[in-house]
Design an enzyme around this catalytic site. Structure first.
Site, PDB file in Angstrom:
ATOM      1  N   LYS A 106      -0.278   5.476  -6.007  1.00  0.00           N
ATOM      2  CA  LYS A 106      -0.884   5.686  -7.023  1.00  0.00           C
ATOM      3  C   LYS A 106      -2.171   6.071  -7.102  1.00  0.00           C
ATOM      4  O   LYS A 106      -1.895   7.758  -8.445  1.00  0.00           O
ATOM      5  CB  LYS A 106      -1.799   4.269  -7.063  1.00  0.00           C
ATOM      6  CG  LYS A 106      -2.852   3.946  -8.179  1.00  0.00           C
ATOM      7  CD  LYS A 106      -4.169   4.546  -7.450  1.00  0.00           C
ATOM      8  CE  LYS A 106      -4.586   4.338  -6.203  1.00  0.00           C
ATOM      9  NZ  LYS A 106      -5.150   2.550  -6.373  1.00  0.00           N
ATOM     10  N   GLU A 162     -26.412  15.505  -3.625  1.00  0.00           N
ATOM     11  CA  GLU A 162     -27.527  15.824  -2.759  1.00  0.00           C
ATOM     12  C   GLU A 162     -28.469  14.897  -4.195  1.00  0.00           C
ATOM     13  O   GLU A 162     -29.973  14.370  -3.643  1.00  0.00           O
ATOM     14  CB  GLU A 162     -27.813  16.769  -3.045  1.00  0.00           C
ATOM     15  CG  GLU A 162     -27.788  17.629  -4.621  1.00  0.00           C
ATOM     16  CD  GLU A 162     -27.893  18.858  -4.848  1.00  0.00           C
ATOM     17  OE1 GLU A 162     -29.146  19.359  -4.404  1.00  0.00           O
ATOM     18  OE2 GLU A 162     -27.973  20.296  -5.433  1.00  0.00           O
ATOM     19  N   CYS A 164      -1.181   1.882  -3.105  1.00  0.00           N
ATOM     20  CA  CYS A 164      -2.368   2.534  -2.929  1.00  0.00           C
ATOM     21  C   CYS A 164      -1.934   4.336  -3.128  1.00  0.00           C
ATOM     22  O   CYS A 164      -2.389   5.043  -3.466  1.00  0.00           O
ATOM     23  CB  CYS A 164      -3.139   2.123  -1.478  1.00  0.00           C
ATOM     24  SG  CYS A 164      -3.405   0.842  -1.291  1.00  0.00           S
ATOM     25  N   CYS A 208       1.142  -1.068   0.159  1.00  0.00           N
ATOM     26  CA  CYS A 208       0.282  -0.138   0.487  1.00  0.00           C
ATOM     27  C   CYS A 208       0.895   1.212   0.220  1.00  0.00           C
ATOM     28  O   CYS A 208       0.660   2.531  -1.272  1.00  0.00           O
ATOM     29  CB  CYS A 208      -0.572   0.014   0.925  1.00  0.00           C
ATOM     30  SG  CYS A 208      -1.729   1.878   0.823  1.00  0.00           S
ATOM     31  N   HIS A 250     -27.314  21.852  -1.041  1.00  0.00           N
ATOM     32  CA  HIS A 250     -27.109  22.249  -2.414  1.00  0.00           C
ATOM     33  C   HIS A 250     -26.498  23.282  -2.408  1.00  0.00           C
ATOM     34  O   HIS A 250     -26.266  24.258  -1.546  1.00  0.00           O
ATOM     35  CB  HIS A 250     -28.615  22.363  -2.625  1.00  0.00           C
ATOM     36  CG  HIS A 250     -28.856  22.749  -4.264  1.00  0.00           C
ATOM     37  ND1 HIS A 250     -28.952  22.149  -5.136  1.00  0.00           N
ATOM     38  CD2 HIS A 250     -28.590  24.636  -4.310  1.00  0.00           C
ATOM     39  CE1 HIS A 250     -28.545  23.022  -6.407  1.00  0.00           C
ATOM     40  NE2 HIS A 250     -29.014  24.420  -5.796  1.00  0.00           N
ATOM     41  N   GLU A 291      -6.945   1.805 -13.374  1.00  0.00           N
ATOM     42  CA  GLU A 291      -6.464   3.138 -13.060  1.00  0.00           C
ATOM     43  C   GLU A 291      -5.242   3.325 -13.645  1.00  0.00           C
ATOM     44  O   GLU A 291      -5.196   4.578 -13.616  1.00  0.00           O
ATOM     45  CB  GLU A 291      -6.125   2.789 -10.541  1.00  0.00           C
ATOM     46  CG  GLU A 291      -7.148   2.558 -10.377  1.00  0.00           C
ATOM     47  CD  GLU A 291      -6.975   1.915  -9.232  1.00  0.00           C
ATOM     48  OE1 GLU A 291      -7.761   2.137  -8.147  1.00  0.00           O
ATOM     49  OE2 GLU A 291      -5.866   1.270  -8.690  1.00  0.00           O
ATOM     50  N   TYR A 331      -8.919  -3.632 -11.144  1.00  0.00           N
ATOM     51  CA  TYR A 331      -8.979  -2.381 -10.437  1.00  0.00           C
ATOM     52  C   TYR A 331      -7.457  -1.544 -11.104  1.00  0.00           C
ATOM     53  O   TYR A 331      -7.184  -0.170 -11.178  1.00  0.00           O
ATOM     54  CB  TYR A 331      -8.148  -2.539  -8.846  1.00  0.00           C
ATOM     55  CG  TYR A 331      -9.457  -2.529  -8.118  1.00  0.00           C
ATOM     56  CD1 TYR A 331      -9.451  -1.614  -6.662  1.00  0.00           C
ATOM     57  CD2 TYR A 331     -10.070  -3.930  -7.669  1.00  0.00           C
ATOM     58  CE1 TYR A 331     -10.486  -1.864  -6.497  1.00  0.00           C
ATOM     59  CE2 TYR A 331     -10.772  -3.966  -6.685  1.00  0.00           C
ATOM     60  CZ  TYR A 331     -11.222  -3.138  -5.809  1.00  0.00           C
ATOM     61  OH  TYR A 331     -12.441  -3.415  -5.069  1.00  0.00           O
TER      62      TYR A 331
HETATM   63  P1  NDP Z   1      -7.841  -7.766 -10.006  1.00  0.00           P
HETATM   64  O1  NDP Z   1      -8.352  -9.443  -9.792  1.00  0.00           O
HETATM   65  O2  NDP Z   1      -8.800  -6.754  -9.712  1.00  0.00           O
HETATM   66  O3  NDP Z   1      -7.891  -7.963 -12.243  1.00  0.00           O
HETATM   67  C1  NDP Z   1      -7.368  -8.987 -12.791  1.00  0.00           C
HETATM   68  C2  NDP Z   1      -7.945  -8.957 -14.648  1.00  0.00           C
HETATM   69  O4  NDP Z   1      -6.726  -9.116 -14.832  1.00  0.00           O
HETATM   70  C3  NDP Z   1      -9.200  -8.829 -14.276  1.00  0.00           C
HETATM   71  O5  NDP Z   1      -9.664  -8.238 -15.656  1.00  0.00           O
HETATM   72  C4  NDP Z   1      -8.865 -10.226 -15.407  1.00  0.00           C
HETATM   73  O6  NDP Z   1      -9.789 -10.490 -16.401  1.00  0.00           O
HETATM   74  C5  NDP Z   1      -7.260 -10.433 -15.920  1.00  0.00           C
HETATM   75  N1  NDP Z   1      -7.139 -11.738 -16.234  1.00  0.00           N
HETATM   76  C6  NDP Z   1      -6.531 -12.236 -15.444  1.00  0.00           C
HETATM   77  N2  NDP Z   1      -5.468 -13.373 -15.924  1.00  0.00           N
HETATM   78  C7  NDP Z   1      -4.958 -13.074 -17.086  1.00  0.00           C
HETATM   79  C8  NDP Z   1      -4.957 -13.821 -17.907  1.00  0.00           C
HETATM   80  N3  NDP Z   1      -4.196 -14.712 -17.700  1.00  0.00           N
HETATM   81  N4  NDP Z   1      -4.829 -12.979 -19.746  1.00  0.00           N
HETATM   82  C9  NDP Z   1      -5.857 -11.519 -19.754  1.00  0.00           C
HETATM   83  N5  NDP Z   1      -6.137 -11.347 -18.189  1.00  0.00           N
HETATM   84  C10 NDP Z   1      -6.208 -12.272 -17.560  1.00  0.00           C
HETATM   85  O7  NDP Z   1      -6.137  -7.750 -10.068  1.00  0.00           O
HETATM   86  P2  NDP Z   1      -5.412  -6.420  -9.887  1.00  0.00           P
HETATM   87  O8  NDP Z   1      -4.194  -6.692 -10.573  1.00  0.00           O
HETATM   88  O9  NDP Z   1      -6.414  -5.294 -10.908  1.00  0.00           O
HETATM   89  O10 NDP Z   1      -5.199  -6.079  -8.667  1.00  0.00           O
HETATM   90  C11 NDP Z   1      -5.388  -6.936  -7.805  1.00  0.00           C
HETATM   91  C12 NDP Z   1      -6.131  -6.290  -6.429  1.00  0.00           C
HETATM   92  O11 NDP Z   1      -5.398  -5.139  -6.474  1.00  0.00           O
HETATM   93  C13 NDP Z   1      -7.536  -6.183  -6.806  1.00  0.00           C
HETATM   94  O12 NDP Z   1      -8.109  -7.737  -6.623  1.00  0.00           O
HETATM   95  C14 NDP Z   1      -7.713  -5.548  -5.012  1.00  0.00           C
HETATM   96  O13 NDP Z   1      -8.675  -6.695  -4.276  1.00  0.00           O
HETATM   97  C15 NDP Z   1      -6.688  -5.022  -4.647  1.00  0.00           C
HETATM   98  N6  NDP Z   1      -6.405  -3.707  -5.192  1.00  0.00           N
HETATM   99  C16 NDP Z   1      -7.210  -2.048  -4.479  1.00  0.00           C
HETATM  100  C17 NDP Z   1      -7.469  -1.128  -5.334  1.00  0.00           C
HETATM  101  C18 NDP Z   1      -8.321  -0.588  -4.875  1.00  0.00           C
HETATM  102  O14 NDP Z   1      -9.140  -0.351  -3.575  1.00  0.00           O
HETATM  103  N7  NDP Z   1      -8.517   1.138  -5.623  1.00  0.00           N
HETATM  104  C19 NDP Z   1      -6.355  -0.786  -6.174  1.00  0.00           C
HETATM  105  C20 NDP Z   1      -5.793  -1.785  -6.791  1.00  0.00           C
HETATM  106  C21 NDP Z   1      -5.521  -2.953  -6.439  1.00  0.00           C
HETATM  107  P3  NDP Z   1     -11.594 -11.712 -15.693  1.00  0.00           P
HETATM  108  O15 NDP Z   1     -12.027 -10.439 -14.805  1.00  0.00           O
HETATM  109  O16 NDP Z   1     -11.890 -11.511 -16.731  1.00  0.00           O
HETATM  110  O17 NDP Z   1     -11.017 -12.774 -14.368  1.00  0.00           O
END
Ligand code: NDP
Length: 460
Positions: free
Chosen positions: A50, A442, A47, A42, A437, A183, A179
Site C-alpha cells: 500500500k 514548528e 501496509c 502487512c 525553522h 487510502e 483507513y
Molecule cells: P475500518 O473498520 O477502518 O472501516 C470500515 C468502513 O466500512 C467504515 O467506514 C464502516 O462504516 C464501513 N462499513 C462497514 N460495514 C459496512 C456496510 N455494511 N456497508 C457500508 N459500509 C460499511 O476497516 P478497513 O477495512 O478500512 O481497515 C481494517 C483495519 O485495518 C483498520 O481498522 C485498521 O486497524 C487496519 N488498517 C490500518 C492501516 C494503517 O495503519 N494505515 C491501513 C489499513 C488498514 P462505519 O464507520 O459507519 O462503521
C-alpha cells in the site's frame, strides 16, 4: 509428555514471525505454519505494498508542484504493469527475508494450513502429518469482510485484489470510509483514475477527531476524490459498459471497478478452535486475557485475530510481550494507550492520543489549539491545500491528551510527538521546545491561542 515442539505458531505474519524468532532465539524448538506467503497481511497485501502505491500515486502531485518551481517536461505517463512488477519483486524480497530470519533463528517453517485437533496437536493439511507442541500461538490475522447479502457483491473486489489489478481502470468506486477506503481512494485518484468514495456515515474516518475528519474530507476532494456521504449500496449491476452502483440516495454511479473496504474480520474459520477449547468473543475474535492467553491454558493468540488494536506494530508488541511472559519469566502486557496511528491518505493523517470528543467524554474540560496553514512547498503552485494541526490539552493538569495532524509528513511528525505524549508532557513543557525553522512541524510548538469558537468544538 514429550512434544515435537515447544512452540507451534499458526500464521507467519508480523506477529507470528516475531514471536517465533524470539522464542527460537531463547533456545526453544519452534515451528511456524503458513498457508500463503511468509510476511502476512502487512508485507504481502497490506501496509507495505500500500505504501509503495501511495508513493507511486504521489508523484502526480509532485509533477504539478515541480512546474510551479520552473520545471517543465512532457506529459507524464504511468506504467501500471511496470509498477506492479517492481512492487512484486520487492514484496518477494521482503517475504524471503522474513523466511530467512526465521531459519537463522532456528525455527522450522512449514508451508501448510494448520488445523487444531486438540490443545496440543496440529494437523498439517496436505502434508499428511500431525505435530504436537507444548504451547500454540495463533496469529492468523484478519480477512476483508464484505456484505455478502448485497445483490451483485460478487462484482466487487477488496483491497487484496486491488494490489493486482490487471490494468488501471478508468473509473473506480470505493465503498467504506475507514483507513483502507480513504487510502485507496487517494492512490487511485493520484494515478489518474476517476475515483468516487461512497460512505454511509456523515463523514469519513469514524472514531478520528471531528476536525480531522472534516478537514480531510475537504482535502481529498481537492486531490480529485469525489466523496459521496450518507449513502449505501442497494445493488451492483453488471452492464455492457461497466458496473452500475445503485445507492440508497437514488443515485446510480457507473464505474469499471468497485472496491469494498468495509472492514476486516478475524481469520478463525476452520482452525479447529472448538476442538482445542479456544473460545471466541462477541465480535468473533479469539478471546484473550491481558497477556494474550486464550481460554485454553497452553494456547495464546496475538494480532488481528484477537481484534484489539489492529495495527502491525501492536501485533509485534503483543508478540514480544508473549515471549517475555512465557519464555523469559517476566509477565508483560502491552499498554494500549497512546498508540500513534496514520492514515496514508493524500494528504496523510497522523494522530496520537484522544480526539477532542473522547477527551471531553473521558477526561473532562479541555483546551483546544488548532492551526490551519498552507504548506510552504505549495507556495508557487496556487494549490488550495491546507495543513491542519490540533492539540487537545487537559485543563486540570495541562497534560497533552491528543495531537492530530492532517498534512504532508503528518505521520512522521506524529511518531515523534507520540514519545512526548506517552511520557505525559504538559502543554507548558511542549511550548518550551524551540521551534525548528522553516518546517511545518514548528507550527506544533507555536500554538498559543486557545480555540474559543464553538464551531471548532467537536459534537458532545
Ligand atoms: P475500518 O473498520 O477502518 O472501516 C470500515 C468502513 O466500512 C467504515 O467506514 C464502516 O462504516 C464501513 N462499513 C462497514 N460495514 C459496512 C456496510 N455494511 N456497508 C457500508 N459500509 C460499511 O476497516 P478497513 O477495512 O478500512 O481497515 C481494517 C483495519 O485495518 C483498520 O481498522 C485498521 O486497524 C487496519 N488498517 C490500518 C492501516 C494503517 O495503519 N494505515 C491501513 C489499513 C488498514 P462505519 O464507520 O459507519 O462503521
Amino acid at each position: 509428555m514429550a512434544y515435537d515442539y515447544d512452540l507451534f505458531v499458526i500464521g507467519a505474519g508480523s506477529g507470528g514471525v516475531r514471536a517465533a524468532r524470539l522464542a527460537a532465539l531463547e533456545g526453544k524448538r519452534v515451528a511456524v505454519a503458513e498457508e500463503h506467503r511468509v510476511g502476512g497481511t502487512c508485507v504481502i497485501r497490506g501496509c507495505v505494498p500500500k505504501k509503495f502505491m501511495v508513493y507511486a500515486s504521489e508523484f502526480a502531485h509532485t509533477f504539478e508542484t515541480a512546474q510551479g518551481y520552473g520545471w517543465s517536461f512532457g506529459e507524464p505517463s504511468f506504467n501500471w504493469k511496470g509498477f506492479i512488477t517492481a512492487k512484486d519483486v520487492e514484496i518477494a524480497r521482503l517475504s524471503g527475508l522474513y523466511a530467512a530470519n526465521l531459519a537463522k533463528a532456528g525455527a522450522d517453517l512449514i508451508h501448510a494450513r494448520a488445523v487444531l485437533k486438540d490443545a496440543h496437536t496440529v494437523e498439517l493439511l496436505g502434508k499428511d502429518r500431525t505435530v504436537t507442541a507444548e504451547r500454540i500461538l495463533i496469529a492468523t490475522g484478519g480477512r476483508p469482510w464484505v456484505p455478502e447479502e448485497l445483490p451483485g457483491i460478487e462484482h466487487a473486489i477488496t483491497s487484496e485484489e486491488a494490489f493486482h489489478l490487471p490494468e488501471l481502470p478508468k473509473r473506480m468506486l470505493i465503498a467504506g470510509g475507514g483507513y483502507i477506503a480513504v487510502e485507496f481512494a487517494g492512490i487511485f485518484a493520484g494515478l489518474g483514475v476517476d475515483t468516487t468514495l461512497v460512505y454511509r456515515g456523515p463523514n469519513i474516518l469514524r472514531g478520528f477527531d471531528d476536525d480531522v475528519r472534516a478537514h480531510l474530507a475537504g482535502e481529498i476532494e481537492k486531490h480529485g476524490v469525489r466523496v459521496v456521504l450518507g449513502a449505501q449500496h442497494t445493488s451492483i449491476d453488471k452492464t455492457a459498459s461497466g458496473l452500475v452502483n445503485r445507492l440508497d440516495n437514488g443515485i446510480d454511479l457507473e464505474t469499471d471497478v468497485v472496491m469494498f473496504a468495509t472492514g476486516r474480520k478475524p481469520y478463525v474459520g476452520g482452525l479447529g478452535l472448538e476442538a482445542a477449547g479456544v473460545e471466541l468473543n462477541e465480535r468473533g475474535a479469539i478471546r484473550v486475557d491481558e497477556y494474550s492467553r486464550t481460554t485454553a491454558d497452553n494456547i495464546w493468540a496475538i494480532g488481528d485475530v484477537t481484534d484489539r488494536v489492529n495495527l502491525t506494530p501492536v501485533a509485534i508488541r503483543e508478540a514480544v510481550a508473549f515471549v517475555e511472559t512465557v519464555y523469559r519469566n517476566r509477565p508483560t502486557h502491552f499498554a494500549y494507550d497512546h498508540i500513534p496511528t496514520a492514515v496514508f491518505s493524500q494528504p496523510p493523517v497522523g494522530t496520537v492520543g484522544l480526539s477532542e470528543a473522547e477527551a471531553r467524554k473521558t477526561v473532562g474540560p479541555v483546551d483546544v489549539y488548532v492551526t490551519r496553514f498552507r504548506p510552504m512547498k505549495t507556495a508557487f503552485t496556487g494549490a488550495e491545500e491546507r495543513t491542519l494541526m490540533k492539540i487537545v490539552v487537559d485543563q486540570k493538569t495541562d497534560r497533552i491528551l491528543g495531537v492530530h495532524i492532517v498534512g504532508p509528513d503528518g505521520p512522521e511528525m506524529i511518531q515523534l510527538a507520540a514519545i512526548a505524549v506517552k511520557m505525559g508532557v504538559t502543554k507548558a513543557q511542549w511550548d518550551e521546545t524551540c521551534a525548528l525553522h522553516p518546517t511545518a512541524a514548528e507550527e506544533l510548538v507555536t500554538m498559543k491561542v486557545k480555540q474559543e469558537a464553538p464551531e471548532l468544538r467537536a459534537a458532545e
